[in-house]
Design an enzyme around this catalytic site. Sequence first.
Site, PDB file in Angstrom:
ATOM      1  N   SER A 176      47.263  46.531  46.127  1.00  0.00           N
ATOM      2  CA  SER A 176      46.155  45.574  46.346  1.00  0.00           C
ATOM      3  C   SER A 176      44.899  45.848  45.610  1.00  0.00           C
ATOM      4  CB  SER A 176      45.871  45.563  47.748  1.00  0.00           C
ATOM      5  OG  SER A 176      45.028  44.491  48.364  1.00  0.00           O
ATOM      6  N   GLY A 177      44.336  44.907  44.877  1.00  0.00           N
ATOM      7  CA  GLY A 177      42.901  45.207  44.328  1.00  0.00           C
ATOM      8  C   GLY A 177      43.312  45.507  42.799  1.00  0.00           C
ATOM      9  N   THR A 236      46.685  39.040  40.528  1.00  0.00           N
ATOM     10  CA  THR A 236      46.135  37.478  40.496  1.00  0.00           C
ATOM     11  C   THR A 236      45.794  37.272  39.630  1.00  0.00           C
ATOM     12  OG1 THR A 236      46.616  37.768  43.078  1.00  0.00           O
ATOM     13  CG2 THR A 236      45.352  35.713  42.290  1.00  0.00           C
ATOM     14  N   SER A 252      42.258  39.275  48.385  1.00  0.00           N
ATOM     15  CA  SER A 252      43.551  39.701  48.526  1.00  0.00           C
ATOM     16  C   SER A 252      44.537  38.605  48.707  1.00  0.00           C
ATOM     17  CB  SER A 252      43.450  40.892  49.535  1.00  0.00           C
ATOM     18  OG  SER A 252      44.604  41.535  49.559  1.00  0.00           O
ATOM     19  N   SER A 253      45.644  38.433  48.078  1.00  0.00           N
ATOM     20  CA  SER A 253      46.560  37.545  48.408  1.00  0.00           C
ATOM     21  C   SER A 253      47.425  38.166  49.335  1.00  0.00           C
ATOM     22  CB  SER A 253      47.625  37.506  47.418  1.00  0.00           C
ATOM     23  OG  SER A 253      46.790  37.588  45.892  1.00  0.00           O
ATOM     24  N   GLY A 264      52.282  44.985  45.900  1.00  0.00           N
ATOM     25  CA  GLY A 264      52.661  46.204  45.300  1.00  0.00           C
ATOM     26  C   GLY A 264      53.338  47.146  46.520  1.00  0.00           C
TER      27      GLY A 264
HETATM   28  P1  ATP Z   1      46.214  41.894  46.065  1.00  0.00           P
HETATM   29  O1  ATP Z   1      47.199  42.339  46.149  1.00  0.00           O
HETATM   30  O2  ATP Z   1      45.163  42.536  47.183  1.00  0.00           O
HETATM   31  O3  ATP Z   1      46.283  40.471  45.905  1.00  0.00           O
HETATM   32  P2  ATP Z   1      45.526  41.794  43.371  1.00  0.00           P
HETATM   33  O4  ATP Z   1      46.486  42.708  42.337  1.00  0.00           O
HETATM   34  O5  ATP Z   1      45.841  40.266  43.236  1.00  0.00           O
HETATM   35  O6  ATP Z   1      45.435  42.136  44.708  1.00  0.00           O
HETATM   36  P3  ATP Z   1      42.981  40.852  42.262  1.00  0.00           P
HETATM   37  O7  ATP Z   1      42.748  39.778  43.157  1.00  0.00           O
HETATM   38  O8  ATP Z   1      43.914  40.216  40.922  1.00  0.00           O
HETATM   39  O9  ATP Z   1      43.988  41.881  42.568  1.00  0.00           O
HETATM   40  O10 ATP Z   1      41.635  41.512  41.331  1.00  0.00           O
HETATM   41  C1  ATP Z   1      40.783  42.135  42.349  1.00  0.00           C
HETATM   42  C2  ATP Z   1      39.356  41.851  41.928  1.00  0.00           C
HETATM   43  O11 ATP Z   1      39.456  42.575  40.635  1.00  0.00           O
HETATM   44  C3  ATP Z   1      39.202  40.471  41.180  1.00  0.00           C
HETATM   45  O12 ATP Z   1      38.595  39.788  41.957  1.00  0.00           O
HETATM   46  C4  ATP Z   1      38.287  40.681  40.161  1.00  0.00           C
HETATM   47  O13 ATP Z   1      37.100  41.153  40.698  1.00  0.00           O
HETATM   48  C5  ATP Z   1      38.528  42.287  39.636  1.00  0.00           C
HETATM   49  N1  ATP Z   1      39.533  42.221  38.366  1.00  0.00           N
HETATM   50  C6  ATP Z   1      40.814  42.005  38.720  1.00  0.00           C
HETATM   51  N2  ATP Z   1      41.101  42.057  37.014  1.00  0.00           N
HETATM   52  C7  ATP Z   1      40.372  41.871  36.578  1.00  0.00           C
HETATM   53  C8  ATP Z   1      40.236  41.749  34.839  1.00  0.00           C
HETATM   54  N3  ATP Z   1      41.294  41.857  34.117  1.00  0.00           N
HETATM   55  N4  ATP Z   1      38.711  41.722  34.527  1.00  0.00           N
HETATM   56  C9  ATP Z   1      38.054  41.569  35.221  1.00  0.00           C
HETATM   57  N5  ATP Z   1      37.815  41.844  36.829  1.00  0.00           N
HETATM   58  C10 ATP Z   1      39.130  42.000  37.224  1.00  0.00           C
HETATM   59 MG    MG Z   2      46.587  39.149  44.530  1.00  0.00          MG
END
Ligand code: ATP
Ligand code: MG
Length: 697
Positions: A107-108, A112, A160-161, A389
């Site tokens: 997560s994070g 997404t 977070s998704s 994950g």
């Molecule tokens: P979850 O499992 O909780 O859904 P996730 O892996 O989908 O987590 P994201 O929501 O894609 O995580 O990313 C979390 C935050 O990190 C985003 O809101 C953004 O602020 C930052 N972030 C992620 N990827 C990038 C990137 N490539 N460039 C800049 N910021 C990013």
């Molecule tokens: Mg996500």
Amino acid sequence: MESALTARDRVGVQDFVLLENFTSEAAFIENLRRRFRENLIYTYIGPVLVSVNPYRDLQIYSRQHMERYRGVSFYEVPPHLFAVADTAYRALRTERRDQAVMISGESGAGKTEATKRLLQFYAETCPAPERGGAVRDRLLQSNPVLEAFGNAKTLRNDNSSRFGKYMDVQFDFKGAPVGGHILSYLLEKSRVVHQNHGERNFHIFYQLLEGGEEETLRRLGLERNPQSYLYLVKGQCAKVSSINDKNDWKVVRKALTVIDFTEDEVEDLLSIVASVLHLGNIHFAADEESNAQVTTENQLKYLTRLLGVEGSTLREALTHRKIIAKGEELLSPLNLEQAAYARDALAKAVYSRTFTWLVAKINRSLASKDAESPSWRSTTVLGLLDIYGFEVFQNNSFEQFCINYCNEKLQQLFIELTLKSEQEEYEAEGIAWEPVQYFNNKIICDLVEEKFKGIISILDEECLRPGEATDLTFLEKLEDTVKHHPHFLTHKLADQRTRKSLGRGEFRLLHYAGEVTYNVTGFLDKNNDLLFRNLKEAMCSSENPIMSQCFDRSELSDKKRPETVATQFKMSLLQLVEILKSKEPAYVRCIKPNDAKQPGRFDEVLIRHQVKYLGLMENLRVRRAGFAYRRKYEAFLQRYKSLCPETWPIWAGRPQDGVAVLVRHLGYKPEEYKMGRTKIFIRFPKTLFATEDALEV
Ligand code: ATP
Ligand code: MG
């Protein structure tokens, strides 16, 4: 100019296969660190892309960046998500093979975000379809809607998704996106009624309260202040600095229109969102006989109106349980605790079924309008998998069990497909295959999913004994059935040494990514996921058109027990694996650099864990088992021909012969390389580096 070697020292290697000491985790992490320091967030393991979340806008996703990665060979440009995007797209176009990009990470970590960038890449760079150009907008706009209903602020990620997502994008024979389809997995519906400290409920509630027009809120009987709603106050953090609910509301409202919602449907949908909030504020008091009575008439009135269910029906359903005994219906009153349980169960069911409905509605909007035309049959598909994950918390429950099982399945698929593609390449190139030692996690998948003997089967069996079975009898049965399994442990089965760290209500699984201890409390209840019959009946009578689609009367007469949650999940995973197997895979492995959501911080302990959970060392080992580097003869010759008088400036013969002359001239030893049908394979990075350095001199 900086020599290639010192540049390598500073920014690391852009493909982990070029690490001299490829079995060393420390070297792996050091390479990540160097690159992260230079804002180089992407690194390859062969075709796999490893990505570290920068937590800052690096300006690397512009239209120019997209153009830079279009039509170029994967290895000739610095690693980038767009290189993965373009490679998959080109294979889809030229080989007409379906593709799947699998994005994983905790997560994070940025899954997404990566999915969104990929979609954007395709929306912006692919040709527009001849008809139905709106599909591009719909593909993009489905996302804010799904995120509003399926994402939430958690301690780990402000967005977070809380569900797994697999999305297909369909392309016509000209490579234009013409449709899409989404599959969703296991929405975390417990969040509707409870949030941990510092977390929120799903975004949509706050968006509606912040952004909804006065008129809308009045109709829904809502107050603006989230503090007024019990389902929103538990986490004590309605406001989040990184989130602008008001703005997001506008985005969602517009997106709903793009994905074909009529005004009536929007109204019906918001009625449901509001009714969940009202449900949360339903209070009960005990009468003389300790039976629960609804005391909040106003809430009941709004519920009646918004859900289109008779007030008396709803009141009865919230305070009684209907039992059918010997063909007779009996109403048994609920006490306070049971009534609160029924209320929360209803809120969760209403919300999660609405989410499922929403996905189906989006799918209708994304369905290719050309489905009947002959060109439809020639579409190819590119899938994007954004799924949770591996999770290890202080306290791990049924949800983590499901999620980690899902990761076992995907890891297995990954190993299978990676080994297969390696083997295929060796075969295609006419090079002898050298077997690779690797850990096959099938044994753990079997432990979870096998018929009769697997953990899910045993859990389902216990769920069939209501009244008798408990979470603890489930644990006992597990102990009896799988006691000798090398990947399973409980307090009773553990030896003196390990017993201390295991509680009595716990079992431990040795996952491919490490040990996880699960607490069995709630397993039966969560797996059963029962909604009292009269609550179902009440909802089946709903005049809200969305609700009446979500609750179907056939459910009431159905004699067959509905599948349990774990079994449903297992079946949807088996289906997912089949879908993925039928496609050519690409992988993006996302890593979160720190827990503070901050740029520039590289927390080594945290990262080491993820390298393990993602199976990256194993991945590298498989990839490096034979050869560190392989390249097409043309590309290799082109790059290094200046190093040999016979190939410079032009080699007139076959590229393969040119490469043979070239490497002889460079003094490659026979054990250092092999010549395949179309590619040269180089065993050690140092051979390649020496050649690369020679270019600089
Ligand atoms: P979850 O499992 O909780 O859904 P996730 O892996 O989908 O987590 P994201 O929501 O894609 O995580 O990313 C979390 C935050 O990190 C985003 O809101 C953004 O602020 C930052 N972030 C992620 N990827 C990038 C990137 N490539 N460039 C800049 N910021 C990013
Ligand atoms: Mg996500």
